[in-house]
Design a protein around this motif. Structure first.
Motif, PDB file in Angstrom:
ATOM      1  N   ASP A  25     -65.687 -45.297 -20.236  1.00  0.00           N
ATOM      2  CA  ASP A  25     -65.971 -43.947 -20.557  1.00  0.00           C
ATOM      3  C   ASP A  25     -67.506 -43.820 -20.205  1.00  0.00           C
ATOM      4  O   ASP A  25     -68.001 -42.539 -19.755  1.00  0.00           O
ATOM      5  CB  ASP A  25     -65.728 -43.843 -22.145  1.00  0.00           C
ATOM      6  CG  ASP A  25     -66.063 -42.240 -22.707  1.00  0.00           C
ATOM      7  OD1 ASP A  25     -65.494 -41.463 -21.896  1.00  0.00           O
ATOM      8  OD2 ASP A  25     -66.462 -42.499 -23.749  1.00  0.00           O
ATOM      9  N   ARG A  26     -68.128 -44.892 -20.304  1.00  0.00           N
ATOM     10  CA  ARG A  26     -69.664 -44.821 -20.232  1.00  0.00           C
ATOM     11  C   ARG A  26     -70.005 -44.832 -18.615  1.00  0.00           C
ATOM     12  O   ARG A  26     -70.794 -44.032 -18.215  1.00  0.00           O
ATOM     13  CB  ARG A  26     -70.438 -45.792 -20.628  1.00  0.00           C
ATOM     14  CG  ARG A  26     -71.940 -45.727 -20.513  1.00  0.00           C
ATOM     15  CD  ARG A  26     -72.624 -44.730 -21.247  1.00  0.00           C
ATOM     16  NE  ARG A  26     -74.120 -44.290 -20.833  1.00  0.00           N
ATOM     17  CZ  ARG A  26     -74.511 -44.097 -19.812  1.00  0.00           C
ATOM     18  NH1 ARG A  26     -73.745 -43.127 -18.946  1.00  0.00           N
ATOM     19  NH2 ARG A  26     -75.975 -44.059 -19.557  1.00  0.00           N
ATOM     20  N   GLU A  29     -69.128 -41.230 -17.175  1.00  0.00           N
ATOM     21  CA  GLU A  29     -70.292 -40.302 -17.503  1.00  0.00           C
ATOM     22  C   GLU A  29     -71.234 -40.255 -16.569  1.00  0.00           C
ATOM     23  O   GLU A  29     -72.067 -39.255 -16.697  1.00  0.00           O
ATOM     24  CB  GLU A  29     -70.480 -40.538 -18.992  1.00  0.00           C
ATOM     25  CG  GLU A  29     -71.439 -39.691 -19.846  1.00  0.00           C
ATOM     26  CD  GLU A  29     -71.746 -40.139 -21.288  1.00  0.00           C
ATOM     27  OE1 GLU A  29     -71.157 -39.534 -22.075  1.00  0.00           O
ATOM     28  OE2 GLU A  29     -72.532 -40.918 -21.305  1.00  0.00           O
ATOM     29  N   ASP A  30     -71.400 -41.271 -15.985  1.00  0.00           N
ATOM     30  CA  ASP A  30     -72.813 -41.385 -14.929  1.00  0.00           C
ATOM     31  C   ASP A  30     -72.478 -40.769 -13.673  1.00  0.00           C
ATOM     32  O   ASP A  30     -71.610 -41.446 -13.014  1.00  0.00           O
ATOM     33  CB  ASP A  30     -73.417 -42.869 -14.804  1.00  0.00           C
ATOM     34  CG  ASP A  30     -74.676 -42.833 -14.231  1.00  0.00           C
ATOM     35  OD1 ASP A  30     -74.891 -42.244 -13.233  1.00  0.00           O
ATOM     36  OD2 ASP A  30     -75.502 -43.823 -14.743  1.00  0.00           O
ATOM     37  N   ARG A  60     -63.628 -37.071 -13.029  1.00  0.00           N
ATOM     38  CA  ARG A  60     -64.000 -37.892 -13.813  1.00  0.00           C
ATOM     39  C   ARG A  60     -63.879 -37.488 -15.238  1.00  0.00           C
ATOM     40  O   ARG A  60     -63.631 -38.075 -16.499  1.00  0.00           O
ATOM     41  CB  ARG A  60     -65.540 -38.479 -13.879  1.00  0.00           C
ATOM     42  CG  ARG A  60     -66.447 -37.036 -13.740  1.00  0.00           C
ATOM     43  CD  ARG A  60     -68.037 -37.807 -13.508  1.00  0.00           C
ATOM     44  NE  ARG A  60     -68.162 -38.265 -12.024  1.00  0.00           N
ATOM     45  CZ  ARG A  60     -68.514 -39.382 -11.481  1.00  0.00           C
ATOM     46  NH1 ARG A  60     -68.657 -40.076 -12.374  1.00  0.00           N
ATOM     47  NH2 ARG A  60     -68.559 -39.605 -10.339  1.00  0.00           N
ATOM     48  N   ASP A  61     -63.862 -36.254 -15.609  1.00  0.00           N
ATOM     49  CA  ASP A  61     -63.775 -35.571 -16.813  1.00  0.00           C
ATOM     50  C   ASP A  61     -62.178 -35.731 -17.547  1.00  0.00           C
ATOM     51  O   ASP A  61     -61.930 -36.257 -18.761  1.00  0.00           O
ATOM     52  CB  ASP A  61     -64.050 -34.066 -16.918  1.00  0.00           C
ATOM     53  CG  ASP A  61     -65.650 -33.796 -17.006  1.00  0.00           C
ATOM     54  OD1 ASP A  61     -66.472 -34.887 -17.374  1.00  0.00           O
ATOM     55  OD2 ASP A  61     -65.835 -32.596 -16.517  1.00  0.00           O
ATOM     56  N   ARG A  64     -61.658 -39.442 -18.333  1.00  0.00           N
ATOM     57  CA  ARG A  64     -62.267 -39.922 -19.584  1.00  0.00           C
ATOM     58  C   ARG A  64     -61.348 -39.363 -20.664  1.00  0.00           C
ATOM     59  O   ARG A  64     -60.940 -39.917 -21.754  1.00  0.00           O
ATOM     60  CB  ARG A  64     -63.450 -39.091 -19.898  1.00  0.00           C
ATOM     61  CG  ARG A  64     -64.847 -39.799 -18.966  1.00  0.00           C
ATOM     62  CD  ARG A  64     -65.683 -39.301 -19.358  1.00  0.00           C
ATOM     63  NE  ARG A  64     -66.549 -39.568 -20.536  1.00  0.00           N
ATOM     64  CZ  ARG A  64     -67.431 -38.825 -21.307  1.00  0.00           C
ATOM     65  NH1 ARG A  64     -68.095 -37.819 -20.897  1.00  0.00           N
ATOM     66  NH2 ARG A  64     -67.647 -38.972 -22.449  1.00  0.00           N
ATOM     67  N   GLU A  68     -59.040 -41.383 -23.763  1.00  0.00           N
ATOM     68  CA  GLU A  68     -59.136 -40.989 -24.964  1.00  0.00           C
ATOM     69  C   GLU A  68     -57.620 -40.706 -25.463  1.00  0.00           C
ATOM     70  O   GLU A  68     -57.394 -41.189 -26.490  1.00  0.00           O
ATOM     71  CB  GLU A  68     -60.041 -39.744 -25.194  1.00  0.00           C
ATOM     72  CG  GLU A  68     -59.798 -38.903 -26.565  1.00  0.00           C
ATOM     73  CD  GLU A  68     -60.889 -39.732 -27.480  1.00  0.00           C
ATOM     74  OE1 GLU A  68     -60.506 -39.445 -28.709  1.00  0.00           O
ATOM     75  OE2 GLU A  68     -61.710 -40.112 -26.960  1.00  0.00           O
ATOM     76  N   ARG A 312     -69.129 -48.637 -24.900  1.00  0.00           N
ATOM     77  CA  ARG A 312     -70.016 -47.590 -24.426  1.00  0.00           C
ATOM     78  C   ARG A 312     -71.481 -48.234 -24.440  1.00  0.00           C
ATOM     79  O   ARG A 312     -72.308 -47.857 -23.457  1.00  0.00           O
ATOM     80  CB  ARG A 312     -69.860 -46.534 -25.219  1.00  0.00           C
ATOM     81  CG  ARG A 312     -68.829 -45.614 -24.520  1.00  0.00           C
ATOM     82  CD  ARG A 312     -68.823 -44.379 -25.389  1.00  0.00           C
ATOM     83  NE  ARG A 312     -70.220 -43.582 -25.387  1.00  0.00           N
ATOM     84  CZ  ARG A 312     -70.489 -42.684 -24.348  1.00  0.00           C
ATOM     85  NH1 ARG A 312     -69.333 -42.518 -23.500  1.00  0.00           N
ATOM     86  NH2 ARG A 312     -71.712 -42.371 -24.198  1.00  0.00           N
TER      87      ARG A 312
END
Length: 339
Positions: A25-26, A29-30, A60-61, A64, A68, A312
């Motif tokens: 997830d982290r 996010e990058d 990438r969204d 994620r 989730e 994360r």
């Protein structure tokens, strides 16, 4: 500036894989970082396939969001109706508070999975079929997938790639022999991939162009105290059995990398990749050292979320300290595995 590209190797470990969810997830996010390929066993295989499915749908969204959704669907309020104590920021399963689970695991010593579960009910199969479009996953080329399973008849590693993927492949990669029947694929029976590669590294080296391999570990690589009680001994034996194949692969990798670096000329593509190889590691030895083997079966929502947050945090710390090393140098010393 072009993004930095890595390949990921994801270790298995039941519900502890929620830590890996947090790491992924982290990383997703990058926006400076791209993922070329992912190898995985057991929970690592689930995370790899779910990420690739989401990425194929919405970048990438989407990846994620897919992770989730998957881990939320696995979460329950309270396993076996019992509260879990909170310790060190994470809910840790105490075997003494879970008689239902203890009874089930005790029965696995006397009964086969076919006897305990004659209808072969596996809720995970339903979740995978609901959340993954396997036809699309087999066709996507954005992220290469390398899923480990263990062939029962030979005891050897089998790597399934994008074109091979199905719910059976993922279930085979996560098939604990004491809890589940072997998964049959094309007439062969398979057990948990963690028995023979947890996670596999060489497929990433052979098939991916990126020189950077980032490994996410779930089993403690070292315990400072020798186990003395029967529970501690059993815990450590389990950790060793599911880590030994990985450390053996690292030893082989360290040896061939040394030979490639010492050679006057690099004639083959694999030799050139070995020379450029950068290894990175994200783990949480202190946290995982506090968790029990039984907690790998804990799907309580608070436990899953806590591991996600820990993952994360650990990935954020790694990026802050080591992002500039990607593409330049290793942050994990393979030399310590040399004889």
């Amino acid at each position: 500036m072009a993004n930095k590209i890595v390949s990921l190797a994801l270790q298995g470990g039941g519900s502890h894989g929620a830590f890996t969810w947090g790491v992924l997830d982290r990383l997703l996010e990058d926006a400076r970082l791209d993922i070329e390929g992912i190898s995985g066993a057991s929970a690592g295989a689930m995370n790899a396939a779910i990420l690739a499915q989401g990425y194929a749908q919405d970048g990438r969204d989407g990846a994620r969001a897919a992770l989730e959704r998957f881990w939320s669907s696995l979460s329950t309020r309270e396993p076996f109706g019992l509260d879990q104590p909170d310790f060190g920021g994470a809910a840790v399963t105490n075997p003494a508070t879970m008689p239902g689970m203890q009874a089930l695991l005790a029965m696995t010593r006397f009964f086969t999975p076919a006897q305990l579960n004659p209808l072969d009910i596996n809720p995970l199969r339903d979740i995978l079929n609901e959340q993954i479009d396997f036809e699309r996953l087999r066709q996507q080329r954005e992220i290469g997938l390398f899923i480990a399973a263990t062939q029962v008849s030979t005891g050897t590693l089998k790597i399934f790639r994008n074109a091979d993927l199905s719910a059976d492949v993922l279930l085979a990669s996560a098939c604990l022999p004491s809890l589940h029947r072997p998964i049959e694929i094309d007439g062969e029976a398979y057990w948990d991939g963690g028995l023979t590669a947890n996670p596999p590294i060489f497929p990433l080296l052979q098939a991916c162009a990126s020189p950077d391999v980032m490994v996410v570990l779930l089993h403690p690589s070292r315990r400072p105290v020798t186990p003395t009680t029967s529970d501690e001994i059993g815990q450590r034996l389990s950790e060793i059995s599911f880590s030994s194949a990985f450390f053996t692969e690292l030893t082989g990798l360290a040896m061939v990398k040394r030979e490639a670096e010492n050679a006057s000329f690099a004639f083959g593509s694999l030799e050139r990749r070995l020379r450029r190889l950068n290894m990175h590691l994200i783990d949480a030895d202190e946290l995982m050292g506090q968790l029990t083997n039984m907690s790998k079966l804990n799907t309580q929502g608070s436990f899953i979320r806590s591991l996600h947050q820990q993952g994360r945090q650990r990935a954020g710390e790694w990026l802050q300290q080591h992002f500039d090393s990607i593409g330049r140098r290793s942050t994990f010393d393979l030399g310590r595995f040399l004889p």
